[in-house]
Design an enzyme around this catalytic site. Sequence first.
Site, PDB file in Angstrom:
ATOM      1  N   HIS A 157       0.827  -1.216   0.000  1.00  0.00           N
ATOM      2  CA  HIS A 157       0.000   0.000   0.000  1.00  0.00           C
ATOM      3  C   HIS A 157       0.859   1.263   0.000  1.00  0.00           C
ATOM      4  O   HIS A 157       0.442   2.312   0.499  1.00  0.00           O
ATOM      5  CB  HIS A 157      -0.949   0.033   1.212  1.00  0.00           C
ATOM      6  N   SER A 215      17.021  18.000 -18.005  1.00  0.00           N
ATOM      7  CA  SER A 215      16.228  19.223 -18.008  1.00  0.00           C
ATOM      8  C   SER A 215      16.898  20.281 -18.864  1.00  0.00           C
ATOM      9  O   SER A 215      18.125  20.411 -18.872  1.00  0.00           O
ATOM     10  CB  SER A 215      16.050  19.752 -16.584  1.00  0.00           C
TER      11      SER A 215
END
Length: 474
Positions: free
Chosen positions: A187, A318
């Site tokens: 989870h 980037s």
Amino acid sequence: MAVDADSANYRIEHDTMGEVRVPAKALWRAQTQRAVENFPISGRGLERTQIRALGLLKGACAQVNSDLGLLAPEKADAIIAAAAEIADGQHDDQFPIDVFQTGSGTSSNMNTNEVIASIAAKGGVTLHPNDDVNMSQSSNDTFPTATHIAATEAAVAHLIPALQQLHDALAAKALDWHTVVKSGRTHLMDAVPVTLGQEFSGYARQIEAGIERVRACLPRLGELAIGGTAVGTGLNAPDDFGVRVVAVLVAQTGLSELRTAANSFEAQAARDGLVEASGALRTIAVSLTKIANDIRWMGSGPLTGLAEIQLPDLQPGSSIMPGKVNPVLPEAVTQVAAQVIGNDAAIAWGGANGAFELNVYIPMMARNILESFKLLTNVSRLFAQRCIAGLTANVEHLRRLAESSPSIVTPLNSAIGYEEAAAVAKQALKERKTIRQTVIDRGLIGDRLSIEDLDRRLDVLAMAKAEQLDSDRL
């Protein structure tokens, strides 16, 4: 005298509907040109692998027609030679028809017939595209046959070896890291420890199962409709035409998976074999997404993420942030997976919409499944070579995270009880202390739990049961 530009750039061809103006240097003829003008839709033609399969098929059909005494040897030899050039990729630019065309693939079948006839004409042999090149065939059995040849070859010769390479890369990491302990997560929350090797053994098994799924669909994918002609009855073809053609194809390609369709009506009316195979590819795409996402998460950071592993630096990440490096290959993997899943949805829709004796979504289905094979093949190899092979583990950081997880209290259940163990976990988390120190602080060392037993139970590598990783099953 001025030369008419049109007469210099175009020639006149004819078919049963009349005359058609065709580019002067084109090897295609009237029916192909009509299709070019009728379907300027996507700018995407057939996959190269299907053009290859059409060439292989036309050559095999000519050989069988000659063997049966239906086609003159001179004509058969010309067809076989021209078809071989097509199969080898020498004339890919002569297949201009859009994939979104007549649903039987008739336009592309005639494109193949016309190009073969034109190549033969250059060698002095006159062929009729229908009467000679298409002898004993119709588009309704040739186009699906070529699709299944191409898909089977894509599976056997390309995808399965690529997936095996990826499996082997993952399995190698599983062995390398079989004692590298880390916090498990369920989870997206901390759980009891596992090893990094155990995680990667799971990834390796996913890919192994993907290979098994592809292999399992090959008996249906390899069924060929050839010999069924227009509606599956075999009208206008010799009774054993399909069997003979398949034998030639197996000998030429080495694909023992190719076989005559068990039922020619099913082989032309339905495309369930493609739907099944695409389902296997979809499952592989799902597996790759899970694996790539886990690797992205484990490599996230470098300072504010999990930073459990390091991915190879492949390129600047980037255009504005200097020094940034991104997980470009896992991102490529997940994009490929999205495309494959989308292709599968279209293939399923196409398969469901066959009507009576013919499915008329075959060009789209063929393009999609062959693209899916190609994408999965290429990205699996790249993922193995340029990402998985270069992964490194931050071993000490992984162990610190495992030892700091409150979930390692779990082995204490049998000594102090579930509720007390839960209280220990909550206090340790609140006070930012280790589970070991919190157990001591709560005065739980005594008859039920010695300090030696506590340390034994809190051994995170022992919790992970790393010795259970079976290298023989990777």
